[in-house]
Write a protein that holds these residues in place. Sequence first.
Motif, PDB file in Angstrom:
ATOM      1  N   HIS A 740      36.925  47.356  31.570  1.00 17.23           N
ATOM      2  CA  HIS A 740      37.865  46.271  31.318  1.00 17.23           C
ATOM      3  C   HIS A 740      37.940  45.341  32.530  1.00 17.23           C
ATOM      4  O   HIS A 740      37.872  45.776  33.687  1.00 17.23           O
ATOM      5  N   ALA A 741      38.061  44.057  32.248  1.00 17.01           N
ATOM      6  CA  ALA A 741      38.090  43.062  33.319  1.00 17.01           C
ATOM      7  C   ALA A 741      39.180  43.341  34.342  1.00 17.01           C
ATOM      8  O   ALA A 741      39.002  43.068  35.536  1.00 17.01           O
ATOM      9  N   ALA A 742      40.327  43.884  33.895  1.00 17.82           N
ATOM     10  CA  ALA A 742      41.439  44.124  34.812  1.00 17.82           C
ATOM     11  C   ALA A 742      41.094  45.146  35.885  1.00 17.82           C
ATOM     12  O   ALA A 742      41.743  45.187  36.934  1.00 17.82           O
ATOM     13  N   LEU A 743      40.080  45.956  35.634  1.00 19.58           N
ATOM     14  CA  LEU A 743      39.678  46.959  36.615  1.00 19.58           C
ATOM     15  C   LEU A 743      38.416  46.555  37.382  1.00 19.58           C
ATOM     16  O   LEU A 743      37.910  47.343  38.187  1.00 19.58           O
ATOM     17  N   ASN A 744      37.973  45.321  37.132  1.00 20.57           N
ATOM     18  CA  ASN A 744      36.704  44.920  37.728  1.00 20.57           C
ATOM     19  C   ASN A 744      36.699  43.558  38.404  1.00 20.57           C
ATOM     20  O   ASN A 744      35.857  43.296  39.269  1.00 20.57           O
ATOM     21  N   ALA A 745      37.585  42.668  38.021  1.00 16.92           N
ATOM     22  CA  ALA A 745      37.510  41.310  38.560  1.00 16.92           C
ATOM     23  C   ALA A 745      38.915  40.739  38.786  1.00 16.92           C
ATOM     24  O   ALA A 745      39.821  40.985  37.991  1.00 16.92           O
ATOM     25  N   PRO A 746      39.082  40.012  39.845  1.00 21.43           N
ATOM     26  CA  PRO A 746      38.083  39.690  40.874  1.00 21.43           C
ATOM     27  C   PRO A 746      37.832  40.816  41.873  1.00 21.43           C
ATOM     28  O   PRO A 746      36.993  40.684  42.759  1.00 21.43           O
ATOM     29  N   ASN A 747      38.545  41.950  41.748  1.00 21.34           N
ATOM     30  CA  ASN A 747      38.371  43.070  42.663  1.00 21.34           C
ATOM     31  C   ASN A 747      37.919  44.304  41.898  1.00 21.34           C
ATOM     32  O   ASN A 747      38.503  44.653  40.860  1.00 21.34           O
ATOM     33  N   LYS A 748      36.905  44.946  42.384  1.00 22.51           N
ATOM     34  CA  LYS A 748      36.406  46.175  41.783  1.00 22.51           C
ATOM     35  C   LYS A 748      37.345  47.326  42.150  1.00 22.51           C
ATOM     36  O   LYS A 748      37.485  47.688  43.320  1.00 22.51           O
ATOM     37  N   LEU A 822      44.806  45.621  42.502  1.00 21.60           N
ATOM     38  CA  LEU A 822      44.945  45.770  41.055  1.00 21.60           C
ATOM     39  C   LEU A 822      45.940  44.766  40.491  1.00 21.60           C
ATOM     40  O   LEU A 822      45.718  44.195  39.414  1.00 21.60           O
ATOM     41  N   PHE A 823      47.034  44.520  41.199  1.00 20.33           N
ATOM     42  CA  PHE A 823      48.032  43.574  40.704  1.00 20.33           C
ATOM     43  C   PHE A 823      47.431  42.171  40.596  1.00 20.33           C
ATOM     44  O   PHE A 823      47.661  41.444  39.621  1.00 20.33           O
ATOM     45  N   VAL A 824      46.649  41.784  41.605  1.00 19.73           N
ATOM     46  CA  VAL A 824      45.975  40.484  41.550  1.00 19.73           C
ATOM     47  C   VAL A 824      45.026  40.427  40.359  1.00 19.73           C
ATOM     48  O   VAL A 824      44.932  39.405  39.667  1.00 19.73           O
ATOM     49  N   SER A 828      45.176  37.800  37.166  1.00 22.01           N
ATOM     50  CA  SER A 828      43.999  36.928  37.100  1.00 22.01           C
ATOM     51  C   SER A 828      43.274  37.041  35.766  1.00 22.01           C
ATOM     52  O   SER A 828      42.217  36.428  35.589  1.00 22.01           O
ATOM     53  N   LEU A 829      43.808  37.821  34.843  1.00 18.52           N
ATOM     54  CA  LEU A 829      43.091  38.092  33.596  1.00 18.52           C
ATOM     55  C   LEU A 829      42.720  36.824  32.842  1.00 18.52           C
ATOM     56  O   LEU A 829      41.682  36.768  32.173  1.00 18.52           O
ATOM     57  N   GLY A 830      43.542  35.806  32.920  1.00 21.64           N
ATOM     58  CA  GLY A 830      43.263  34.583  32.179  1.00 21.64           C
ATOM     59  C   GLY A 830      41.949  33.945  32.554  1.00 21.64           C
ATOM     60  O   GLY A 830      41.298  33.297  31.724  1.00 21.64           O
ATOM     61  N   SER A 831      41.526  34.131  33.810  1.00 22.59           N
ATOM     62  CA  SER A 831      40.278  33.515  34.254  1.00 22.59           C
ATOM     63  C   SER A 831      39.138  34.506  34.357  1.00 22.59           C
ATOM     64  O   SER A 831      37.973  34.099  34.426  1.00 22.59           O
ATOM     65  N   THR A 832      39.434  35.815  34.382  1.00 22.69           N
ATOM     66  CA  THR A 832      38.370  36.805  34.558  1.00 22.69           C
ATOM     67  C   THR A 832      37.964  37.481  33.263  1.00 22.69           C
ATOM     68  O   THR A 832      36.869  38.012  33.163  1.00 22.69           O
ATOM     69  N   ALA A 833      38.839  37.476  32.241  1.00 22.97           N
ATOM     70  CA  ALA A 833      38.530  38.207  31.011  1.00 22.97           C
ATOM     71  C   ALA A 833      37.338  37.625  30.287  1.00 22.97           C
ATOM     72  O   ALA A 833      36.611  38.326  29.585  1.00 22.97           O
ATOM     73  N   GLU A 834      37.140  36.322  30.445  1.00 21.81           N
ATOM     74  CA  GLU A 834      36.007  35.699  29.768  1.00 21.81           C
ATOM     75  C   GLU A 834      34.692  36.047  30.463  1.00 21.81           C
ATOM     76  O   GLU A 834      33.617  35.906  29.890  1.00 21.81           O
ATOM     77  N   HIS A 835      34.775  36.512  31.714  1.00 26.64           N
ATOM     78  CA  HIS A 835      33.562  36.835  32.462  1.00 26.64           C
ATOM     79  C   HIS A 835      33.719  38.209  33.106  1.00 26.64           C
ATOM     80  O   HIS A 835      33.719  38.343  34.325  1.00 26.64           O
ATOM     81  N   PRO A 836      33.890  39.274  32.292  1.00 24.97           N
ATOM     82  CA  PRO A 836      34.120  40.599  32.862  1.00 24.97           C
ATOM     83  C   PRO A 836      32.917  41.105  33.640  1.00 24.97           C
ATOM     84  O   PRO A 836      31.774  40.840  33.293  1.00 24.97           O
ATOM     85  N   THR A 837      33.222  41.797  34.728  1.00 24.11           N
ATOM     86  CA  THR A 837      32.162  42.430  35.499  1.00 24.11           C
ATOM     87  C   THR A 837      31.652  43.627  34.718  1.00 24.11           C
ATOM     88  O   THR A 837      32.429  44.463  34.262  1.00 24.11           O
ATOM     89  N   SER A 838      30.370  43.739  34.553  1.00 23.48           N
ATOM     90  CA  SER A 838      29.805  44.836  33.772  1.00 23.48           C
ATOM     91  C   SER A 838      29.566  46.045  34.651  1.00 23.48           C
ATOM     92  O   SER A 838      29.482  45.954  35.870  1.00 23.48           O
ATOM     93  N   GLY A 839      29.413  47.186  33.974  1.00 24.53           N
ATOM     94  CA  GLY A 839      29.002  48.401  34.670  1.00 24.53           C
ATOM     95  C   GLY A 839      30.071  49.024  35.525  1.00 24.53           C
ATOM     96  O   GLY A 839      29.750  49.748  36.459  1.00 24.53           O
ATOM     97  N   GLY A 840      31.373  48.763  35.241  1.00 25.86           N
ATOM     98  CA  GLY A 840      32.427  49.384  36.028  1.00 25.86           C
ATOM     99  C   GLY A 840      32.395  50.887  35.916  1.00 25.86           C
ATOM    100  O   GLY A 840      32.159  51.445  34.845  1.00 25.86           O
ATOM    101  N   GLN A 841      32.586  51.577  37.009  1.00 27.29           N
ATOM    102  CA  GLN A 841      32.554  53.036  37.009  1.00 27.29           C
ATOM    103  C   GLN A 841      33.860  53.570  37.575  1.00 27.29           C
ATOM    104  O   GLN A 841      34.462  52.978  38.455  1.00 27.29           O
ATOM    105  N   ASP A 842      34.254  54.726  37.053  1.00 29.89           N
ATOM    106  CA  ASP A 842      35.440  55.413  37.571  1.00 29.89           C
ATOM    107  C   ASP A 842      35.026  56.180  38.821  1.00 29.89           C
ATOM    108  O   ASP A 842      34.695  57.349  38.761  1.00 29.89           O
ATOM    109  N   GLU A 843      35.050  55.498  39.934  1.00 31.90           N
ATOM    110  CA  GLU A 843      34.552  56.119  41.171  1.00 31.90           C
ATOM    111  C   GLU A 843      35.627  56.956  41.835  1.00 31.90           C
ATOM    112  O   GLU A 843      36.792  56.641  41.752  1.00 31.90           O
TER     113      GLU A 843
END
Length: 843
Positions: A740-748, A822-824, A828-843
């Motif tokens: 999900h974009a909220a866990l990946n952008a703009p911060n991984k 995470l709060f940021v 930021s979802l309004g601008s990052t959800a359209e361009h989600p970072t792929s391949g997020g992993q639960d590290e």
Amino acid sequence: MKHLLALLICTGLSFNALSQKPVKPSSADILHKLQKLQVLGSVLYVAAHPDDENTRMISHFANDRHCHTTYLSLTRGDGGQNLVGTEIRELLGAIRTQELLMARQTDGGNQRFTRANDFGYSKHPNETLQLWNKEDVLSDVIWTIRKTRPDIIINRFDHRSPGRTHGHHTSSAMLSVEAFDLVGSRDVAKTQLDLVDAWQPERLFFNTSWWFYGSRAKFAEADKSNMLSVDVGTFYPTKGKSNNEIASESRSMHKSQGFGSTGTRGSEIEYLELIKGSLPQDDPLGGIDISWSRIPGGSPIGALLATLEADFNHNNPSASVPALLEAYQMICSLDSDGFWVPMKKKEVEELLLSLTGTFVEAVADHYVASPGNSIPIYVEAINRSDAPIHLKSIRFPMSEQDTALNMQLAHNKRHNFTRALNIPAASAYTSPYWLKDEGSLGMYRVDDQELIGVPEPTAGIQMEFVLDIMGTEIPYSTTVVFKRNDPVKGEVYRPFEIAPPVFLQIDQEVYICSGGESKSVQVIVKNNASSLKGKVSLKVPAGWAYEPKSIEVSLDKQGAEALAAFTIIPPSAGDVGEVHAEFDMQGEDKTYDYSATIIEYDHIPTQTILKPATAKIVNIDLARSGDRVAYINGAGDKIPESLRQVGYEVVELQEENINAAALAEFDAVIMGIRAYNVSDRIQFYHDALMEYVHDGGTLLVQYNTSRRLKLDNIGPYPIKLSRDRVTVEEAEMRMLAPDHAALNAPNKITKADFDGWVQERGLYFSDEWDDQYTPLLSSNDPGEPPRDGGLLVTQYGKGHYIYSGYSWFRQLPAGVPGAYRLFVNLISLGSTAEHPTSGGQDE
């Protein structure tokens, strides 16, 4: 606001040391004091927090039975939430301490504490007693019992049901039960016996109710053969109120917790289940002598006081002075028992002042003094009765200054004179004593046994004086305070304080440096002395730097302020530390480093909390999207200040200005904590919030309690809040939607972002939600099922709605790096959800 500052000492009208305001008793109040003087019974009520106490029971025993009634709150309530401001943790504990004192002033009880720190919600007493250090808190409970000598103890909670309620609640009852069996032994807590005697209460009760049985129907069917019923609905004609009305006024003092209560009238039954001791027939105090006869030689005093009450003249209270002086001399001739005799002696002394309307006041030209200063004191003394009274002397024991006067206080004639008070150089500063030394997560550190449990800091200055009342010399002592005249409120009182000569106030609690950017740190220097000259400098952790190295400050007037501006430069790698401000006084080989936090609300006395002048500095890798966010305040938090630290323009919207057009200007809108609980107007602009989301906005709703919601549904799709929470701040965090974009952008976001959280993960999670919502995170306390409803996200129209029970209001002001990242991402979802970072992993 310009303050007219004054030192004030009030006597004659029983001085109220709780709010620093003189109490002005009516004839009815004086009669109540006279009735209380005749009762030698003590009751101790035990629970865990401010607002746990049953004020109906406290008021009943204090006002109806005239007993010495004490509430022992094991903690000061530091771990709660705050509905009146942004203070949390120890500052909230200071507020709730004063709220308890105002509650006791209202219902007639007394207040005590232990050293236990309210570290937050606990689900089991095993955890509670481990963090509290059981043996130390048990010792404090024993100390309180020995200090207050209760004939009966009443527990608010059931000691037999661990895990059913707050772990603090159950622990308070468990400790009380254990203490009951130990307190009478001289082999237990032996060091206390140099200061108090061992004491064995007669009975221990549990103040049960239908709530503990699950329903009124189940309680109606319960076996009550081991219970007493007590009608607490007494009406007091001299007060014009019922006991329950007084209790509601008392409970309403817990304003920071939203416990405003409406008074009731008529009979109301409370139930006491016997836990220890013998069950009396119908009276909790049955079979216990609570008259003067319990003191050897006391029976004649009781008889005299009964006659005095019968002869009391409401129109001329001072007519009782000769008889009361006779009683006073009889009490003074008794062998002291270390408890009742000194207590009743003091009650008579205060009652004599009330009967004669004697008033003594001292006023200075400033509300704060530093050690080594000299203060002019303007004293007023008046006797408003026909009783012959002389003011023999006044004395300030702090400076050992004595003044012999032998001044006759003629009927209703005001006397004024001036004295100078020299504050010794070694005088201690005024601040809550339990905050002076660093404690642990679960315990405050207080080394002085006599201070343990005392509600307030010791007074800054005492004034002693001696009155000769009809030939009997009586010593008095009262606390110095300050007063000012407010154009609207009139006479306003505040505690007088002894302070260091300089305060250093760093303008932010946390500085967030991102991407190696430097930050401006401003230090406000306030002069508390007649004049001040020296240098301000900073201390920073290794790897950090600041400039300039020092700034010279010169202030020639008390109360004057100067601003010292520094720049801090972070290291290249991420780091968390503290910046510390110091002041080197010219001509002194001494460094000062105190900041002052002023807590000022109308319902409690003003307080000054002294702490080291520090701020947290955090260097993190933080990217953000968007610039302008709106904040709609709820119960009160510091999220807006935190977001400004990372570069957002935050506009705090007034409710009357909230509409779809106004909201459209913002990249995101954030609801303050409990906004849906505390805002009556939210029902009128909720649709505008949903329209904002539908049109492409991002709305983040922080936690709300499951009760007292202003709307049935707070989201665009059905969502139900619960009491689910995760109290262990180190609880494992699991990513349910790692892509999900909220866990990946703009911060991984990685598991490292959940390190260093404070007090808890979150509270009031959702437990039921529509399929349109996506849960992003899961966590749980040990032994409990996963709690997946702490962070829910849904797309609604073109925008995003977020409900989060995670405790951002604690994490961001504490400078937790991962919480910022995470709060940021969420806002930021309004601008990052359209361009989600792929391949997020639960590290």
